[in-house]
Scaffold this motif. Sequence first.
Motif, short mmCIF file in Angstrom:
data_model
loop_
_atom_site.label_atom_id
_atom_site.label_comp_id
_atom_site.label_asym_id
_atom_site.label_seq_id
_atom_site.Cartn_x
_atom_site.Cartn_y
_atom_site.Cartn_z
N TYR A 71 -16.41 97.30 -6.87
CA TYR A 71 -15.13 96.82 -7.36
C TYR A 71 -14.52 95.80 -6.41
O TYR A 71 -14.74 95.84 -5.20
CB TYR A 71 -14.12 97.99 -7.50
N ARG A 73 -10.69 95.04 -5.79
CA ARG A 73 -9.34 95.53 -6.14
C ARG A 73 -8.30 94.74 -5.35
O ARG A 73 -8.40 94.64 -4.13
CB ARG A 73 -9.21 97.01 -5.83
N GLU A 82 -1.64 95.35 -10.09
CA GLU A 82 -2.94 95.73 -9.57
C GLU A 82 -4.02 95.09 -10.44
O GLU A 82 -3.98 95.18 -11.66
CB GLU A 82 -3.11 97.24 -9.59
N SER A 84 -8.14 95.13 -10.97
CA SER A 84 -9.33 95.89 -10.64
C SER A 84 -10.50 95.31 -11.43
O SER A 84 -10.58 95.48 -12.65
CB SER A 84 -9.14 97.37 -10.97
#
Length: 193
Positions: A71, A73, A82, A84
Amino acid sequence: MFRLLVLGSVFCIVFGQKPHPCESPKQFEGRFNVFDPDKHVYVIGRMFYDDTGRRFREIEEVDIRGGRDYYDRLYLHNLNLEYSLNLKTRKCNVTTLTRPFVPMAVPLDARYLTSVTIGASGLPDEHLSLHIFDGKTKEGNPYFIHVTAEACLPTQVFFESPQTGRIQRNIYDVTLGLRDPDAFIPPRECVTV
């Protein structure tokens, strides 16, 4: 009287040597690992930290019960967003942040616990001196932070909250400042036109 003066001076010297909360770097990048034994999750990765802008990015490899995922992030606490991005599927989720910004620094009201030396203290370049502090956030969440004695660089941060659960982050290979000017720009897969 002289003995009382000497005793008072010794007390002041010893008490004065007790470490107080120090000022950690406002921006840095480095590597990290996190282990959550309750969820059987192990994460390693690269991190970018900006205390001033309340921004944090981690590019991580996640091992959950033997399965691996990757990932990118990005936590923009200054915008309450956020991002992701799953690096295998290239699918991105953009959500409102639910987790609090956790400063990688010693809060001014932190309580000094102890100092420790990792490695062999009698050998040059074979040890690291750390100060350990603890406290509670304004929301009442407990934390511990280990910082280097000289530069106040965080090496381990333990934090617990209802949103995050227990997190213990080990930080290493730190470089002061941010070498990548694009570290806090969302991945192109996350930006809608």
